[in-house]
Design a protein around this motif. Structure first.
Motif, PDB file in Angstrom:
ATOM      1  N   HIS A   1       5.469  -5.731  -7.912  1.00 52.98           N
ATOM      2  CA  HIS A   1       5.663  -4.516  -7.734  1.00 52.98           C
ATOM      3  C   HIS A   1       5.389  -4.995  -6.183  1.00 52.98           C
ATOM      4  O   HIS A   1       4.443  -4.051  -5.809  1.00 52.98           O
ATOM      5  N   ALA A   2       6.202  -4.489  -4.947  1.00 53.48           N
ATOM      6  CA  ALA A   2       5.724  -4.934  -3.242  1.00 53.48           C
ATOM      7  C   ALA A   2       4.810  -3.485  -3.258  1.00 53.48           C
ATOM      8  O   ALA A   2       4.028  -3.626  -2.159  1.00 53.48           O
ATOM      9  N   GLY A   3       4.955  -1.757  -3.871  1.00 51.70           N
ATOM     10  CA  GLY A   3       4.531  -1.344  -2.774  1.00 51.70           C
ATOM     11  C   GLY A   3       3.222  -0.896  -3.280  1.00 51.70           C
ATOM     12  O   GLY A   3       2.394  -0.444  -2.114  1.00 51.70           O
ATOM     13  N   TYR A   4       2.781  -1.949  -4.155  1.00 51.17           N
ATOM     14  CA  TYR A   4       1.702  -1.599  -5.387  1.00 51.17           C
ATOM     15  C   TYR A   4       1.097  -2.958  -3.387  1.00 51.17           C
ATOM     16  O   TYR A   4      -0.996  -2.526  -2.786  1.00 51.17           O
ATOM     17  N   TYR A   5       0.812  -3.543  -2.965  1.00 53.65           N
ATOM     18  CA  TYR A   5       0.043  -5.145  -1.966  1.00 53.65           C
ATOM     19  C   TYR A   5       0.375  -3.486  -0.819  1.00 53.65           C
ATOM     20  O   TYR A   5      -0.722  -3.553  -0.187  1.00 53.65           O
ATOM     21  N   VAL A   6       1.383  -2.837  -0.690  1.00 57.46           N
ATOM     22  CA  VAL A   6       2.230  -2.254   0.737  1.00 57.46           C
ATOM     23  C   VAL A   6       0.448  -1.366   0.504  1.00 57.46           C
ATOM     24  O   VAL A   6      -0.464  -0.732   1.723  1.00 57.46           O
ATOM     25  N   LEU A   7       0.215  -0.220  -0.271  1.00 56.39           N
ATOM     26  CA  LEU A   7      -0.128   0.807  -0.404  1.00 56.39           C
ATOM     27  C   LEU A   7      -1.821   0.550  -0.509  1.00 56.39           C
ATOM     28  O   LEU A   7      -2.690   0.793   0.494  1.00 56.39           O
ATOM     29  N   MET A   8      -2.266  -1.180  -0.818  1.00 49.64           N
ATOM     30  CA  MET A   8      -3.458  -1.765  -0.595  1.00 49.64           C
ATOM     31  C   MET A   8      -3.241  -1.820   0.639  1.00 49.64           C
ATOM     32  O   MET A   8      -4.795  -1.332   1.154  1.00 49.64           O
ATOM     33  N   SER A   9      -2.686  -2.529   1.565  1.00 48.61           N
ATOM     34  CA  SER A   9      -2.609  -2.612   2.479  1.00 48.61           C
ATOM     35  C   SER A   9      -3.103  -1.300   3.797  1.00 48.61           C
ATOM     36  O   SER A   9      -3.413  -2.051   4.728  1.00 48.61           O
ATOM     37  N   ASN A  10      -2.832  -0.276   3.579  1.00 43.14           N
ATOM     38  CA  ASN A  10      -2.877   0.775   4.010  1.00 43.14           C
ATOM     39  C   ASN A  10      -4.074   1.241   4.085  1.00 43.14           C
ATOM     40  O   ASN A  10      -4.523   1.895   5.353  1.00 43.14           O
ATOM     41  N   ILE A  11      -4.911   1.231   2.992  1.00 43.09           N
ATOM     42  CA  ILE A  11      -6.185   1.316   2.608  1.00 43.09           C
ATOM     43  C   ILE A  11      -7.099   0.321   3.633  1.00 43.09           C
ATOM     44  O   ILE A  11      -8.392   1.019   3.864  1.00 43.09           O
ATOM     45  N   TYR A  12      -6.299  -0.580   3.890  1.00 42.31           N
ATOM     46  CA  TYR A  12      -7.205  -1.627   4.600  1.00 42.31           C
ATOM     47  C   TYR A  12      -7.188  -0.822   5.675  1.00 42.31           C
ATOM     48  O   TYR A  12      -8.410  -1.567   6.789  1.00 42.31           O
ATOM     49  N   ALA A  13      -6.695  -0.930   6.015  1.00 38.70           N
ATOM     50  CA  ALA A  13      -5.902  -1.350   7.421  1.00 38.70           C
ATOM     51  C   ALA A  13      -6.389   0.413   8.094  1.00 38.70           C
ATOM     52  O   ALA A  13      -6.837   0.523   9.565  1.00 38.70           O
TER      53      ALA A  13
ATOM     54  N   SER B   1      -8.972   1.323   7.469  1.00 39.72           N
ATOM     55  CA  SER B   1     -10.526   0.872   7.849  1.00 39.72           C
ATOM     56  C   SER B   1     -10.908  -0.130   8.627  1.00 39.72           C
ATOM     57  O   SER B   1     -11.694  -0.790   9.131  1.00 39.72           O
ATOM     58  N   ASN B   2      -9.406  -0.631   9.504  1.00 42.97           N
ATOM     59  CA  ASN B   2      -9.549  -1.581  10.300  1.00 42.97           C
ATOM     60  C   ASN B   2      -9.882  -3.190  10.012  1.00 42.97           C
ATOM     61  O   ASN B   2     -10.495  -3.789  10.750  1.00 42.97           O
ATOM     62  N   ARG B   3      -9.893  -2.981   8.611  1.00 43.67           N
ATOM     63  CA  ARG B   3     -10.287  -4.039   7.769  1.00 43.67           C
ATOM     64  C   ARG B   3      -8.673  -5.316   7.875  1.00 43.67           C
ATOM     65  O   ARG B   3      -8.157  -5.706   6.677  1.00 43.67           O
ATOM     66  N   TRP B   4      -8.733  -5.632   9.261  1.00 42.70           N
ATOM     67  CA  TRP B   4      -7.541  -6.938   8.855  1.00 42.70           C
ATOM     68  C   TRP B   4      -7.500  -8.569   8.019  1.00 42.70           C
ATOM     69  O   TRP B   4      -6.007  -8.038   8.478  1.00 42.70           O
ATOM     70  N   GLN B   5      -8.430  -8.681   8.500  1.00 38.02           N
ATOM     71  CA  GLN B   5      -8.105  -9.614   7.603  1.00 38.02           C
ATOM     72  C   GLN B   5      -8.282  -9.764   5.959  1.00 38.02           C
ATOM     73  O   GLN B   5      -7.316  -9.966   5.672  1.00 38.02           O
ATOM     74  N   GLU B   6      -8.170  -8.371   5.778  1.00 40.11           N
ATOM     75  CA  GLU B   6      -7.805  -8.353   4.234  1.00 40.11           C
ATOM     76  C   GLU B   6      -6.707  -7.880   4.206  1.00 40.11           C
ATOM     77  O   GLU B   6      -6.040  -8.597   3.592  1.00 40.11           O
ATOM     78  N   VAL B   7      -5.944  -7.108   5.666  1.00 37.79           N
ATOM     79  CA  VAL B   7      -4.672  -6.615   5.388  1.00 37.79           C
ATOM     80  C   VAL B   7      -3.670  -8.652   5.573  1.00 37.79           C
ATOM     81  O   VAL B   7      -2.601  -8.936   4.840  1.00 37.79           O
ATOM     82  N   GLY B   8      -4.135  -9.575   5.728  1.00 34.16           N
ATOM     83  CA  GLY B   8      -3.232 -10.582   6.451  1.00 34.16           C
ATOM     84  C   GLY B   8      -3.149 -11.138   5.329  1.00 34.16           C
ATOM     85  O   GLY B   8      -2.832 -12.042   4.573  1.00 34.16           O
TER      86      GLY B   8
END
Length: 245
Positions: A75-87, A89-96
């Motif tokens: 389910h790609a949507g859950y990855y995107v939602l967690m990416s939003n949470i990281y973004a 808080s400016n945690r770009w390494q985790e987004v990557g």
């Protein structure tokens, strides 16, 4: 529930988690999940992850996301939602890292696409669309809307851009989200007395949601957006979802 001879199911626990999450009681919601006598499913963990996104709890969000990735690994949507949470808080390494995980699993976020009806015509817009015959006119209207709304207090939510780029570039990216293009088209073409109705294939982002509240207040337009989760009715500066979606 026992009093009424109802056997609790996962959907009932998901509702409890959702209600506690709306109230900001995230750890109480997590406690409900942990105490479930039946296996947790994606609805339960998804409700918790959404609450973490709304209230900015990255640590608990990671816990919910790890469980979701096990229950619904495709389910790609859950990855995107967690990416939003990281973004946020400016945690770009985790987004990557999440992007790489998606790539390794062969997952892709669907391309955003919004549709609006105008008379007997149906117009569709992709993000940063340059195919629609009205795109140049729509771009000018979107840019003027952004300027006009900033004059009355609109501040772009840059956390909605999942790229580590300059602030000016983020604002440019936000301007051309597909649902913004569709609503701008509606402002241009649809009579003032009629609502602007847009259908979007993805969950509406925070910034678009904020913009449509401004549009409904500043320009007196009623805007109805059907996204992947629910209907949003924007009128007089508020949304029917009460900013929780």
């Amino acid at each position: 529930m026992k009093k009424h001879s109802v056997t609790p199911q996962a959907k009932h626990y998901a509702c409890m988690v959702d209600m506690l999450g709306r109230a900001g009681l995230l750890h109480e919601a997590f406690d409900v999940v942990q105490r479930m006598p039946i296996p947790q499913n994606d609805a339960v963990w998804g409700a918790l992850l959404l609450a973490c996104r709304i209230h900015g709890d990255t640590d608990l969000g990671e816990t919910a996301a790890r469980s979701l990735f096990q229950v619904e690994p495709e389910h790609a949507g859950y990855y995107v939602l967690m990416s939003n949470i990281y973004a946020a808080s400016n945690r770009w390494q985790e987004v990557g890292k999440l992007r790489q995980d998606m790539k390794d699993r062969g997952l892709r976020k669907p391309s955003a696409f919004s549709v609006i009806e105008f008379g007997t015509e149906v117009h569709g817009f992709h993000a940063a669309d340059r195919v629609n015959p009205y795109w140049e006119e729509v771009y000018r209207r979107v840019e003027s809307l952004a300027l006009e709304m900033k004059m009355v207090g609109y501040v772009p939510d840059l956390s909605c851009v999942l790229h580590d780029v300059e602030e000016e570039d983020k604002q440019h990216i936000l301007n051309y989200h597909s649902e913004k293009l569709a609503v701008a088209f509606g402002i241009m073409k649809i009579d003032l007395e009629l609502p602007i109705r847009v259908t979007n294939n993805l969950r509406i982002c925070n910034d678009c949601h904020l913009v449509f509240k401004f549009v409904s207040h500043v320009y007196g337009r009623k805007v109805v957006v059907r996204d992947a989760n629910r209907f949003h009715h924007f009128q007089d500066g508020t949304c029917s979802c009460n900013d929780y979606w």
